[in-house]
Design a protein around this motif. Structure first.
Motif, short mmCIF file in Angstrom:
data_model
loop_
_atom_site.label_atom_id
_atom_site.label_comp_id
_atom_site.label_asym_id
_atom_site.label_seq_id
_atom_site.Cartn_x
_atom_site.Cartn_y
_atom_site.Cartn_z
N ALA A 361 0.85 -1.19 0.00
CA ALA A 361 0.00 0.00 0.00
C ALA A 361 0.88 1.24 0.00
O ALA A 361 1.97 1.25 0.61
CB ALA A 361 -0.92 0.01 1.22
N PHE A 362 0.40 2.29 -0.68
CA PHE A 362 1.16 3.53 -0.80
C PHE A 362 0.17 4.68 -0.62
O PHE A 362 -0.76 4.85 -1.42
CB PHE A 362 1.83 3.61 -2.18
N PHE A 363 0.35 5.47 0.43
CA PHE A 363 -0.57 6.57 0.74
C PHE A 363 0.13 7.90 0.49
O PHE A 363 1.28 8.10 0.91
CB PHE A 363 -1.03 6.49 2.19
N ILE A 364 -0.57 8.81 -0.19
CA ILE A 364 -0.01 10.12 -0.52
C ILE A 364 -0.95 11.19 0.01
O ILE A 364 -2.12 11.27 -0.39
CB ILE A 364 0.15 10.29 -2.05
N PHE A 523 -1.78 -1.01 -4.08
CA PHE A 523 -2.82 -0.04 -3.79
C PHE A 523 -2.20 1.33 -3.54
O PHE A 523 -1.26 1.47 -2.75
CB PHE A 523 -3.62 -0.46 -2.55
N VAL A 524 -2.74 2.34 -4.23
CA VAL A 524 -2.30 3.73 -4.03
C VAL A 524 -3.52 4.56 -3.66
O VAL A 524 -4.50 4.60 -4.40
CB VAL A 524 -1.64 4.30 -5.29
N GLY A 525 -3.46 5.19 -2.51
CA GLY A 525 -4.55 6.05 -2.06
C GLY A 525 -4.05 7.46 -1.81
O GLY A 525 -3.04 7.65 -1.14
N THR A 526 -4.74 8.44 -2.36
CA THR A 526 -4.38 9.84 -2.13
C THR A 526 -5.49 10.52 -1.35
O THR A 526 -6.67 10.19 -1.50
CB THR A 526 -4.15 10.58 -3.46
N TYR A 527 -5.10 11.47 -0.53
CA TYR A 527 -6.09 12.18 0.28
C TYR A 527 -5.59 13.59 0.58
O TYR A 527 -4.38 13.87 0.55
CB TYR A 527 -6.35 11.42 1.59
N ARG A 528 -6.54 14.48 0.85
CA ARG A 528 -6.21 15.85 1.23
C ARG A 528 -6.04 15.88 2.75
O ARG A 528 -7.02 15.79 3.48
CB ARG A 528 -7.31 16.81 0.78
N VAL A 550 1.44 -5.88 6.12
CA VAL A 550 1.41 -5.38 4.75
C VAL A 550 2.31 -4.16 4.67
O VAL A 550 2.10 -3.18 5.41
CB VAL A 550 -0.02 -5.01 4.32
N ARG A 551 3.30 -4.22 3.82
CA ARG A 551 4.24 -3.09 3.73
C ARG A 551 3.50 -1.85 3.28
O ARG A 551 2.80 -1.85 2.25
CB ARG A 551 5.37 -3.42 2.77
#
Length: 558
Positions: A361-364, A523-528, A550-551
């Motif tokens: 997972a990658f969160f931005i 999985f890539v999730g972006t949020y404000r 999960v990394r």
């Protein structure tokens, strides 16, 4: 000099469908095409679709000529020491161009060059790893840039030349290399102007006057040492052009033949390259300090030509439409990510780990307009190049009314991306996995029907009746991802603005990513981040993923 028929083709004609044409004849054909383009009677419909037909033809011709120049420079660079007669071998009438009959793009038809007197040739191709990105695609927004590589070949007898390995790395002596650079400058002049190089010494005289005009006071050794490491005017030109603040009138061309090139509309980058090649001949004659912009070898010329071809809109072509009254126009590419090298490396490395067979997972996080989506889009081509599937959904304020619709819609798109030989394989796996539950999958993801339409009768097309419970939806989607994703075909699921996502949707994401039975999802999730509190479901998801081993990577864009 050998006949054209004696030159070995660069590739099998049946494979590449190429023809060999003497460079002189090719230049004549290009000149005729340019004249026709200038006076062509384009009908109204074509004028609407191609508003500047002559400009388009001009740029395509410059790209072709620059490609030929790049091939010749690489060919000369790889020619062994003492194997060339600079005056007779580095001439327009001693080269052959290999042209594709059916190029994928109108300006991409130059496939190689050969030297008739030596039998040596180079093929010019884009690297094989880029073929997947360009297959079936036309010019993207009119961009003509491309990365090239050459392959050196020789049909010369072994006893007449050094081994190819030695030839490829030969470093030529100063005087000989100066002669090569000077001869290559003459060739560039004739290639781009289609005029014979003037047989006089005006270029040397002009340089001599320019050198005499320099200060006669000798500079301190420390200052001269620093100056030797300064960026040359040629490099400065490329950098300033990339910023859009280059005005060709500011380049002080003083050699008559270079002024002639400029008047004929040859790009200033080529004019300056030719001038620096001519200056190379004056090195060692007391002008070394003043002529610090001169080329030292053809290797540097090849590198600069490669850069011009890599992004010609920024480095090769003059910005003719720039208006001083309206200010300078920055030549930034709309699809290019700037200033995010560290973040781009992080997301690329994360995907590379996923392509080895384990979900991540990658969160931005970041404000609106900080470049979150652009960062994710920078990875799209890499994912597609290795056979992966990229699917996206953007949440909004109304998404909470249908909590699972975003995830379902995104995975439904994956069915349409499965093509070619993978389609029957995936279809069989889905049939084996779901069996009698296939109707549930079809109800949830209707696009599954495109994978094997011949096996789905109208009776099997299930109408939406009683809503499936959340657990059933979650398990069905998990089984689907297990089948369609693999190290060879990883799935990249990009959910944008997940601050609007319902906790149910995030639960599904957690279930799929924490699966240990074969799922391969990035999985890539972006949020404000300015619109979420510390107790938001996003941070709960991150914590649960970490607990499930999960990394997870978290990036913040300021």
């Amino acid at each position: 000099m050998e006949r054209l028929d004696d030159v070995t083709p660069v590739a099998d004609a049946s494979t590449y469908d190429v023809v060999s044409v003497p460079l002189c004849s090719w230049m004549g054909n290009e000149e005729e095409e340019a004249k026709r383009a200038a006076v062509i009677d384009v009908d109204v419909e074509e004028q609407n679709s191609t508003p500047n037909y002559y400009e388009k033809c001009y740029k395509e011709s410059i790209i072709r000529r620059t490609t030929i120049a790049y091939g010749i420079a690489e060919l000369l660079k790889r020619s062994s020491n003492g194997a060339l007669d600079e005056e007779n071998d580095i001439r327009i009438d001693n080269f052959v161009v290999f042209i594709s009959k059916n190029p994928s793009r109108s300006w991409d038809d130059i496939k190689g060059v050969a030297m008739m007197s030596s039998g040596r040739s180079v093929t010019i191709e884009e690297p094989s790893y880029l073929h997947g990105l360009l297959e079936g695609e036309e010019d993207c927004d009119g961009q003509m840039g491309r990365c090239l590589e050459v392959e050196f070949k020789s049909t010369a007898p072994h006893h007449n030349s050094k081994p190819l390995q030695a030839a490829a790395v030969t470093i030529h002596g100063g005087e000989q290399e100066s002669n090569r650079c000077h001869s290559f400058a003459r060739l560039l002049y004739e290639l781009f102007t289609h005029e014979p190089y003037p047989d006089d010494d005006d270029d040397d005289d002009a340089l001599a006057v320019d050198a005499d005009a320099a200060p006669t006071i000798k500079e301190p050794d420390q200052k001269r040492a620093k100056k030797s490491h300064d960026v040359s005017s040629r490099k400065k030109l490329m950098l300033t052009r990339a910023k859009g603040d280059f005005d060709r009138a500011e380049i002080p061309f003083q050699i008559p033949c270079i002024i002639r090139m400029q008047k004929l509309g040859i790009p200033a980058s080529i004019c300056l390259m030719t001038q620096n090649l001519l200056e190379c001949a004056l090195r060692g004659n007391g002008n070394g300090d003043q002529l610090h912009n001169a080329y030292e070898s053809l290797a540097a010329v090849g590198e600069d030509l490669h850069l011009l071809l890599l992004d010609p809109d920024r480095f090769l072509f003059d910005n003719r439409n720039q208006s001083i009254e309206n200010g300078m126009q920055l030549l930034y590419r709309s699809d290019k990510l700037y200033g995010r090298d560290k973040e781009e490396t992080l997301i690329t490395d994360a995907f590379c780990r996923v392509s080895r067979g384990k979900s991540e997972a990658f969160f931005i996080g970041g404000f609106s307009g900080s470049g979150k989506s652009m960062l994710v889009d920078s990875l799209r081509d890499r994912v597609k190049c290795v056979g992966g599937y990229v699917t996206k959904h953007k949440f909004d304020a109304m998404s909470r009314e249908k909590p699972l619709s975003g995830v379902i819609s995104a995975l439904n798109q994956v069915c349409l991306m499965i093509k070619g030989g993978a389609r029957p394989v995936i279809a069989k796996k889905l049939r084996d996995e779901f069996g009698v539950d296939f109707s549930l999958l079809l109800r949830l993801l209707p696009n599954v029907s495109v994978l094997f339409p011949e096996l789905i009768s109208p009776a099997m097309r299930v109408e939406v009746g009683e809503a499936m419970n959340t657990l059933g939806v979650c398990f069905t989607l998990l089984r689907f991802v297990r089948v369609v994703s693999s190290p060879r075909h990883p799935v990249m699921l990009f959910l944008d603005d997940i601050q609007w996502a319902d906790s149910t949707a995030l639960d599904v994401i957690h279930t799929i990513l924490s699966d240990t039975m074969g799922s391969c999802m990035f999985f890539v999730g972006t949020y404000r981040d300015n619109e979420v509190q510390v107790d938001h479901d996003i941070f709960d998801l991150i914590e649960r993923l970490e607990i499930s081993n999960v990394r997870t990577t978290k990036v913040y864009l300021a």
